[in-house]
Design a protein around this motif. Sequence first.
Motif, PDB file in Angstrom:
ATOM      1  N   THR A 120      -3.628   4.792   0.215  1.00 53.19           N
ATOM      2  CA  THR A 120      -4.818   4.145   0.590  1.00 53.19           C
ATOM      3  C   THR A 120      -5.641   5.130   1.423  1.00 53.19           C
ATOM      4  O   THR A 120      -4.947   5.796   2.187  1.00 53.19           O
ATOM      5  CB  THR A 120      -4.582   2.921   1.585  1.00 53.19           C
ATOM      6  N   SER A 142      -2.124   6.626   6.573  1.00 54.75           N
ATOM      7  CA  SER A 142      -1.828   5.857   5.312  1.00 54.75           C
ATOM      8  C   SER A 142      -0.458   6.168   4.872  1.00 54.75           C
ATOM      9  O   SER A 142       0.027   6.966   4.318  1.00 54.75           O
ATOM     10  CB  SER A 142      -2.549   6.609   4.172  1.00 54.75           C
ATOM     11  N   HIS A 157      -4.668  -2.003   5.075  1.00 52.46           N
ATOM     12  CA  HIS A 157      -3.813  -2.662   4.188  1.00 52.46           C
ATOM     13  C   HIS A 157      -3.930  -4.162   4.185  1.00 52.46           C
ATOM     14  O   HIS A 157      -4.157  -4.966   5.212  1.00 52.46           O
ATOM     15  CB  HIS A 157      -2.205  -2.588   4.631  1.00 52.46           C
ATOM     16  N   GLN A 167      -4.063   0.657   9.618  1.00 52.03           N
ATOM     17  CA  GLN A 167      -3.094   1.908   9.551  1.00 52.03           C
ATOM     18  C   GLN A 167      -3.596   2.867  10.533  1.00 52.03           C
ATOM     19  O   GLN A 167      -4.307   3.688  10.314  1.00 52.03           O
ATOM     20  CB  GLN A 167      -3.081   2.398   8.132  1.00 52.03           C
ATOM     21  N   SER A 179       0.970  -1.330  -0.063  1.00 51.15           N
ATOM     22  CA  SER A 179       0.032   0.000   0.051  1.00 51.15           C
ATOM     23  C   SER A 179       0.959   1.267  -0.067  1.00 51.15           C
ATOM     24  O   SER A 179       1.472   1.493   1.131  1.00 51.15           O
ATOM     25  CB  SER A 179      -0.909  -0.105   1.224  1.00 51.15           C
TER      26      SER A 179
END
Length: 371
Positions: A197, A342, A203, A330, A193
């Motif tokens: 994202t 992210s 993820h 995350q 990722s």
Amino acid sequence: MSDKELSVFSWNHVTTPPRGVRSHSINAENPTGAPGQAAQAASALGPGRKGSPAFDLPAGETAVLADIAGPGVIRHIWITVPDRTAAGPFVLRDLVLRFTWDGRDVPAVEVPLGDFFCNGFAARALVTSEPIVVAPTGGMNSYFPMPFRSRARIELVNEHGGVVPGVFYQVDYTTGDEVGDDAGYFHAQWRRSNGTTPLGEDHVILDGVHGTGTYVGTFVGLTSLHRYWWGEGEVKFYLDGDRELPSLCSTGLEDYAGGAWAFQDELRRSSEPEIVTFSAPYHGYPQHAHRDSSKASDFSTEALPMHGLYRWHLPDPIYFAEQIRVTLQQIGAWDFGLFERSDDVATVAYWYQIGEPGVRPLPGARDRSPR
């Protein structure tokens, strides 16, 4: 992987070899692993005096490290390469390991070389664990047992910008093993990722796996793109019939890797606690850096903070009967609580299974390049 195969990690058969089983070793001195055929090449010292210890791998080429008729079990893989060339750094992310079992169309393993051995970010790190060991300087070892029935093929693909000189390797294996119907094939898959994202979206470490098997480990390479603590996300395992909620989850990423409290040594009572890296048999945090070791630039060595962690589920395997999905939240933390992040997250999932894995093409070298 069956319980019988798990026993490969113990000292079994050290005195009496199983009937009909023979040991072999493939390297540049014996590319076929045939009995009585090693160390034939001549050097300046004469015949059989280390005449062919390594090979060079041109850009865009694929080297077949092993092509073995079964049944058998790969017991140990060792490989070392330079971590940079005249064409640039990132060799450990540009080279790809590819394993194919029994002539199948889909590789069971297709992972950047460094990441497979828990060396993320195309950077070297020492790892001292049960199935993966990386010794000075860049001696990468795998002790995962890998059973196969009719054929095993191991390839090294060069997606680097130039020739990679001095590829040294060895594949140690046995043939004639009894590979039962309950012996799963070894798999490994890399996913990333890349900091794009949406906030609140997890993820994905592994998905699309259908069949019966055993999940045995995770490597996480996280480049921090936000301020404050980065490792509050939980690793979640959705097994078989799980939909909205998982059957298993951790309480945080550093907890999943066997650490606690952000890997900080509070006992030093310093004004700024020191981050402590470690490497243990089943879990570790071997990589922590905020300096660029690639020598890619003459201007600065400053880099985004990089964190590499691993967790092996060998004493505590995660079994699945029909399917498995593994994700990582995350989530970060600061003085006022939790927040969504992210980051740039690259992971490797390791598992054994019976049945076809989901097709997941590996991104090209450009899309794999470390930040």
